[in-house]
Design a protein around this motif. Structure first.
Motif: not given
Length: 172
Positions: A129-137
């Motif tokens: 499972v890969i999350a795209q668009g991670v912007e914050t801690a």
């Protein structure tokens, strides 16, 4: 390879037109031969809607890719109206959760619940499972706490021009 760095993995987006082309497999394998890239280092990202357009044809292509060692991820997972049962029938390696769901983790009241459910669906399919668009801690902490395998996005780095990529890696 040309920059003197070993290739461990490379992900390539495949358009619907490319994936459905009669020449797709032949062109892909010719490119692998011409470049000398180990097929095990290649992961193709194919949109969920493309895979579900002609599932029998997609299954055939995916089986050929898997037998050659190429990995395939479902790009933009969660955006289409695919059933879990339909995806379960395809030989896949990973799901890449669409950035629209990641953005909602901390901004929409039910966003964290939805994201947890989507990660759970990927787990149910026994996929990375890969999350795209991670912007914050905060996003990253949530993903770690919910057993997400990988994350990508501007939190880690803004896009880097190809000519600067090798120097960027050497600085890491």
């Amino acid at each position: 390879v040309n920059a003197g760095m070993p290739v461990k993995a490379i992900a390539v987006n495949v358009s619907g037109t490319q994936f459905q082309s009669e020449d797709f497999l032949g062109d892909l394998f010719a490119t692998l031969d011409a470049t000398g890239l180990d097929p095990a280092c290649l992961e193709l990202d194919v949109a969920e809607r493309v895979l579900m357009k002609q599932p029998e044809h997609a299954a055939f292509i995916l089986k050929c890719l898997r037998s050659a060692g190429v990995q395939v991820s479902v790009d933009n997972f969660g955006v289409s109206n695919s059933s879990l049962r339909s995806l379960e029938k395809l030989p896949l390696d990973a799901v890449k959760i669409d950035r629209s769901f990641v953005r909602q983790i901390t901004t929409v009241p039910e966003g964290a619940t939805t994201m947890g459910a989507i990660i759970g669906m990927g787990r149910r399919l026994n996929l990375r499972v890969i999350a795209q668009g991670v912007e914050t801690a905060e996003d990253l902490e949530f993903l770690w706490a919910h057993d997400c395998d990988e994350a990508q996005g501007n939190f880690f780095s803004r896009p880097v021009p190809p000519e600067q990529l090798a120097s960027w890696f050497h600085a890491q």
